[in-house]
Design a protein around this motif. Structure first.
Motif, PDB file in Angstrom:
ATOM      1  N   SER B 160      36.546  43.480  37.099  1.00  0.00           N
ATOM      2  CA  SER B 160      35.336  43.693  37.899  1.00  0.00           C
ATOM      3  C   SER B 160      34.554  44.915  37.430  1.00  0.00           C
ATOM      4  CB  SER B 160      35.705  43.899  39.359  1.00  0.00           C
ATOM      5  OG  SER B 160      36.322  45.165  39.490  1.00  0.00           O
ATOM      6  N   ARG B 161      35.282  45.909  36.896  1.00  0.00           N
ATOM      7  CA  ARG B 161      34.714  47.210  36.504  1.00  0.00           C
ATOM      8  C   ARG B 161      33.990  47.878  37.671  1.00  0.00           C
ATOM      9  NH1 ARG B 161      34.281  46.019  30.787  1.00  0.00           N
ATOM     10  NH2 ARG B 161      36.204  44.862  30.472  1.00  0.00           N
ATOM     11  N   TYR B 162      34.402  47.602  38.887  1.00  0.00           N
ATOM     12  CA  TYR B 162      33.804  48.303  40.018  1.00  0.00           C
ATOM     13  C   TYR B 162      34.074  49.799  39.871  1.00  0.00           C
ATOM     14  CZ  TYR B 162      33.393  43.842  42.473  1.00  0.00           C
ATOM     15  OH  TYR B 162      33.077  42.572  42.828  1.00  0.00           O
ATOM     16  N   GLY B 163      33.028  50.578  39.975  1.00  0.00           N
ATOM     17  CA  GLY B 163      33.198  52.033  39.935  1.00  0.00           C
ATOM     18  C   GLY B 163      33.613  52.574  38.584  1.00  0.00           C
ATOM     19  N   LEU B 192      37.875  41.480  51.593  1.00  0.00           N
ATOM     20  CA  LEU B 192      37.012  40.781  52.545  1.00  0.00           C
ATOM     21  C   LEU B 192      36.079  41.764  53.251  1.00  0.00           C
ATOM     22  CD1 LEU B 192      39.270  37.961  53.902  1.00  0.00           C
ATOM     23  CD2 LEU B 192      38.004  38.177  51.775  1.00  0.00           C
ATOM     24  N   ARG B 204      31.285  50.171  44.722  1.00  0.00           N
ATOM     25  CA  ARG B 204      31.392  48.903  43.986  1.00  0.00           C
ATOM     26  C   ARG B 204      30.029  48.270  43.698  1.00  0.00           C
ATOM     27  NH1 ARG B 204      37.156  46.324  45.716  1.00  0.00           N
ATOM     28  NH2 ARG B 204      38.138  48.272  46.299  1.00  0.00           N
ATOM     29  N   CYS B 205      28.931  48.947  44.063  1.00  0.00           N
ATOM     30  CA  CYS B 205      27.569  48.419  43.855  1.00  0.00           C
ATOM     31  C   CYS B 205      27.398  47.052  44.514  1.00  0.00           C
ATOM     32  CB  CYS B 205      27.209  48.314  42.378  1.00  0.00           C
ATOM     33  SG  CYS B 205      27.535  49.768  41.417  1.00  0.00           S
ATOM     34  N   LEU B 206      27.872  46.907  45.733  1.00  0.00           N
ATOM     35  CA  LEU B 206      27.775  45.632  46.438  1.00  0.00           C
ATOM     36  C   LEU B 206      27.099  45.859  47.778  1.00  0.00           C
ATOM     37  CD1 LEU B 206      31.371  44.234  45.882  1.00  0.00           C
ATOM     38  CD2 LEU B 206      29.266  43.208  45.026  1.00  0.00           C
ATOM     39  N   PRO B 207      26.505  44.813  48.364  1.00  0.00           N
ATOM     40  CA  PRO B 207      25.984  44.956  49.721  1.00  0.00           C
ATOM     41  C   PRO B 207      27.154  45.145  50.696  1.00  0.00           C
ATOM     42  CG  PRO B 207      25.213  42.919  48.651  1.00  0.00           C
ATOM     43  CD  PRO B 207      26.302  43.473  47.814  1.00  0.00           C
ATOM     44  N   GLY B 209      29.718  44.705  53.652  1.00  0.00           N
ATOM     45  CA  GLY B 209      30.093  43.572  54.488  1.00  0.00           C
ATOM     46  C   GLY B 209      30.258  42.235  53.790  1.00  0.00           C
ATOM     47  N   VAL B 210      29.964  42.152  52.480  1.00  0.00           N
ATOM     48  CA  VAL B 210      30.172  40.855  51.813  1.00  0.00           C
ATOM     49  C   VAL B 210      31.650  40.672  51.506  1.00  0.00           C
ATOM     50  CG1 VAL B 210      27.891  40.899  50.734  1.00  0.00           C
ATOM     51  CG2 VAL B 210      29.880  41.638  49.416  1.00  0.00           C
ATOM     52  N   ASP B 211      32.061  39.411  51.381  1.00  0.00           N
ATOM     53  CA  ASP B 211      33.406  39.131  50.887  1.00  0.00           C
ATOM     54  C   ASP B 211      33.361  39.324  49.384  1.00  0.00           C
ATOM     55  OD1 ASP B 211      34.396  38.472  53.348  1.00  0.00           O
ATOM     56  OD2 ASP B 211      34.048  36.329  53.122  1.00  0.00           O
ATOM     57  N   GLN B 212      34.100  40.305  48.899  1.00  0.00           N
ATOM     58  CA  GLN B 212      34.002  40.627  47.484  1.00  0.00           C
ATOM     59  C   GLN B 212      35.062  39.870  46.690  1.00  0.00           C
ATOM     60  OE1 GLN B 212      36.050  44.148  46.095  1.00  0.00           O
ATOM     61  NE2 GLN B 212      36.496  42.336  44.870  1.00  0.00           N
ATOM     62  N   ARG B 213      34.580  39.106  45.717  1.00  0.00           N
ATOM     63  CA  ARG B 213      35.491  38.385  44.825  1.00  0.00           C
ATOM     64  C   ARG B 213      35.448  39.081  43.477  1.00  0.00           C
ATOM     65  NH1 ARG B 213      31.551  34.002  44.561  1.00  0.00           N
ATOM     66  NH2 ARG B 213      30.246  35.662  45.379  1.00  0.00           N
ATOM     67  N   SER B 214      36.540  39.675  43.062  1.00  0.00           N
ATOM     68  CA  SER B 214      36.565  40.300  41.738  1.00  0.00           C
ATOM     69  C   SER B 214      36.778  39.220  40.694  1.00  0.00           C
ATOM     70  CB  SER B 214      37.700  41.306  41.626  1.00  0.00           C
ATOM     71  OG  SER B 214      37.543  42.332  42.554  1.00  0.00           O
TER      72      SER B 214
END
Lengths: 229, 458
Positions: B160-163, B192, B204-207, B209-214
């Motif tokens: 995912s390379r989150y962060g 979740l 993680r550069c995500l909105p 509250g979304v369910d995050q799927r890596s």
């Protein structure tokens, strides 16, 4: 001006010398000769310098770039400017797969075409491709913009989050949860700014582009969406 | 002469026994067990697969099925407490100019901020630092708390390379390229919406509250030839200083280990199916991958075939609970182990002191595995600030350090009994198996025999 020939000295020494530069360095312009498709050239830069590479590069050129401006006078292999944080990477030729993958910021400009998965998992970078892009581009793209003057391949923007995709030519097909969206003034303004940053102000008309984004239908697990993945 | 009792029915055909008719006991199916039936009802009601935390819960061949042969006449033991039994381990000396030195071969496995509270991550760092070992980041990047409290920190490089950013890469003591994990080899991460707070989303550069799927695959490389180039890039970015680990979930350990080593890894991390996860489909956890007991020997064999055993270090994980497990893993050829679930339990996960709260969630202390919901009564697998406050990072870190010390002492106790002056001198020859399965998987003889299934004759 510093010059470095990769046929004469090891890549590790070049990268180490570039990493050792302080933000206030006077060695602000570097020319790298003899890249000959080597991988990982000018990776992990962290200073506001300008690096010009005379020839074709292999994988991950300018990977994780911060602050620096890197110009490649040739083609680039897989993952050019991958995970870039800031700065500017300009490829005068074509680029292979996964250009700008996961990058958080900065600007990547490709004069030629980009292969598959351009902008995959992008997290804030701005990418401008003057030619066309391959399939599965902007897969799981989270943030930033991908601007394409030519065409896009199959499954553009599959499982997209909040990145914005502007395509002037045709799109072969859209991926799961990616839809065409209305071009409003704010989008034309944003697109104009990106084109301007890429040196295309006045040459390309923003109103010729279509905008694609996430339908946000896959943001939460729902059994009725099982077939969409 | 004794009177013979007469059969009362012999003369009276209308005789009826006054007692009620015997009935068979209610019998549950071994196939459709109460657990199976409850899952069918849950699936039918919700239409979505079951997601949970932790690792495989089914009974598996494990280290419990192995025993050590203590020294006696044919070999002599070392004096407990007096004669030295080394536990230190060096990781990454193959290529890295700054390898990692640990005092104990028990490391802390990768667990993300996001899946765990900031307090829990801090506690892991404190405990590991007291014990002289390393902690590992997870999906979602490195937090200041974690870097600040971990003397030795391994930075995970995930699909995912989150962060992911080069500054943290340079701050890390080692880099772990994650291909997979034991709970879900072949699967990506999941976090979740309940746990995607503003801070987690921002990292993680995500909105929110979304369910995050890596992603399950890396975005810019596929296959071992590309992995070699990716490792080269990471070495170039970090001037060749940092050890580079490659982590795989146990499924084809011989080939995965050989390919990781061939690609230039300094360290291979091998995670068995008992290894935990923050959130994964139950069907994935229970049915994909193999137990760590079955994975160690093939991985060691791969390194031996390449002449790289002990040069490329092997860290194994998945269900390590005690010093005995550590000693057995090392005897089978591993250089170190990693603990995740056990470390969380040491911090206070599933502690009976929160039983009322577990009951309120429809579970009980010891069985709680809905880590993805973010309602952990122990304040560990949550982003709820009120719950997270329940965990004191200093005290919890102390508990972890105590537990690591006990495990290390236990492993030394066993090693000395086998006559070994360092944990790494333990060897398969010190082990026997209690079951045919364990004998075959660990490739050690059944206790009291010379029989190794598949290796020796009948």
């Amino acid at each position: 001006m510093s010059s470095y020939d990769l046929n004469q000295a090891p890549l590790r020494d070049l990268n180490r010398a570039l990493h050792a530069l302080r933000p206030d360095t006077n060695e602000t312009h570097w020319t790298i000769n003899g890249p000959d498709g080597r991988h990982a050239i000018a990776v992990g830069l962290d200073a506001p310098i300008s690096v010009e590479i005379e020839g074709n590069v292999g994988y991950y050129c300018a990977g994780m770039n911060k602050l620096a401006s890197v110009v490649i006078n040739g083609n680039a292999g897989v993952g050019v400017a991958e995970n870039m944080m800031s700065g500017f990477v300009h490829v005068r030729g074509d680029v292979s797969q996964s250009a700008g993958a996961t990058a958080h910021g900065g600007l990547l400009v490709v004069d030629g075409n980009a292969g598959a998965r351009c902008g995959i998992s992008m997290k804030g970078i701005d990418i401008v491709v003057k030619g066309s892009i391959g399939h599965m581009s902007a897969f799981m793209a989270q943030a930033g913009t991908l601007t394409v003057l030519g065409d896009a391949g199959e499954a553009l923007g599959d499982s997209l989050y909040e990145a914005r995709l502007y395509v002037r030519g045709s799109v072969k097909s859209l991926g799961a949860d990616c839809i065409e969206k209305e071009m409003r003034d704010e989008h034309r303004e944003q697109l104009y700014a990106k084109l301007q940053a890429a040196g295309l102000a006045g040459e390309v008309n923003p109103s010729e582009f279509r905008r694609y984004g996430s339908a946000r239908r896959l943001y939460h697990f729902n059994v009725d969406n099982a077939g969409a993945y | 002469m004794a009177e013979t009792p007469k059969d009362p029915t012999a003369k009276d055909p209308t005789f009826k026994d006054a007692r009620p008719l015997p009935r068979t006991k209610p019998r549950f199916s071994a196939t459709f067990t109460p657990d199976v039936m409850s899952e069918i009802r849950r699936a039918a009601a919700t239409g979505i697969y079951d997601i949970r935390g932790a690792g495989a819960k089914r009974k598996l061949p494990h280290f419990d099925d192995l025993l050590f042969l203590g020294a006696s006449i044919s070999r002599y033991p070392l004096e407990g407490y007096r004669e030295r039994c080394g536990t230190e381990v060096v990781l990454g000396a193959r290529f890295a100019s700054k390898p990692i030195h640990l005092k104990t071969p028990i490391t802390i496995a990768g667990m993300s901020f996001g899946s765990l509270s900031a307090q829990a991550k801090e506690a892991l760092g404190r405990g590991a630092t007291l014990a002289g070992t390393s902690t590992t980041t997870g999906d979602g990047g490195m937090t200041q708390e974690e870097r600040g409290h971990s003397q030795t920190l391994v930075y995970q490089y995930l699909p995912s390379r989150y962060g992911m950013n080069p500054d943290d890469l340079r701050k890390a003591d080692a880099i772990e390229i994650v291909i997979g994990q034991g709970a879900k080899p072949g699967g990506g991460g999941m976090l979740l919406g309940q746990k995607i707070t503003e801070r987690v989303a921002g990292m993680r550069c995500l909105p929110p509250g979304v369910d995050q799927r890596s992603a399950c695959r890396h975005p810019d490389w596929t296959g071992p030839d590309d992995l070699e180039i990716k490792i080269e890039e990471l070495r170039e970015i970090t001037d060749g200083e940092k050890p580079i680990y490659v982590k795989v979930g146990a499924s084809r350990p011989y080939y995965d280990t050989a390919l990781a080593a061939k690609s230039g890894a300094d360290v291979v991390v091998l995670d068995g199916m008992q290894g935990g996860t923050a959130a994964t489909q139950d069907v994935f956890i229970e049915h994909v991958g193999i137990p760590i007991l079955a994975a160690i020997r093939p991985a060691v064999q791969a390194l031996q075939d390449l002449g790289l055993h002990r040069k490329v270090q092997l860290i194994v994980s998945g269900g390590i609970r005690s010093g005995a497990d550590v000693a057995k893993a090392l005897a089978l050829g591993a250089d170190a182990v990693a603990i995740g679930t056990a470390a969380l339990i040491a911090l206070g996960d599933n502690d009976p002191r929160w039983e009322a709260d577990y009951q309120a969630l429809g579970t009980t202390a010891g069985a709680y595995d809905d880590w993805h919901e973010g309602k952990d009564p122990a304040g560990i697998t949550t982003q709820d600030p009120e719950l997270a406050k329940r965990l004191d990072p200093v005290l919890a870190g102390r508990r972890l350090a105590n537990y690591l010390a006990v495990m290390t002492l236990e492993a030394q106790t066993i090693a000395r009994a086998c006559g070994k002056s360092h944990l790494h001198n333990l060897e398969p020859e010190d082990l026997v198996a209690l079951t045919i399965e364990a004998a075959a998987m660990a490739q050690v003889p059944m206790a009291g025999t010379g029989w190794i299934p598949g290796k020796t004759g009948f």
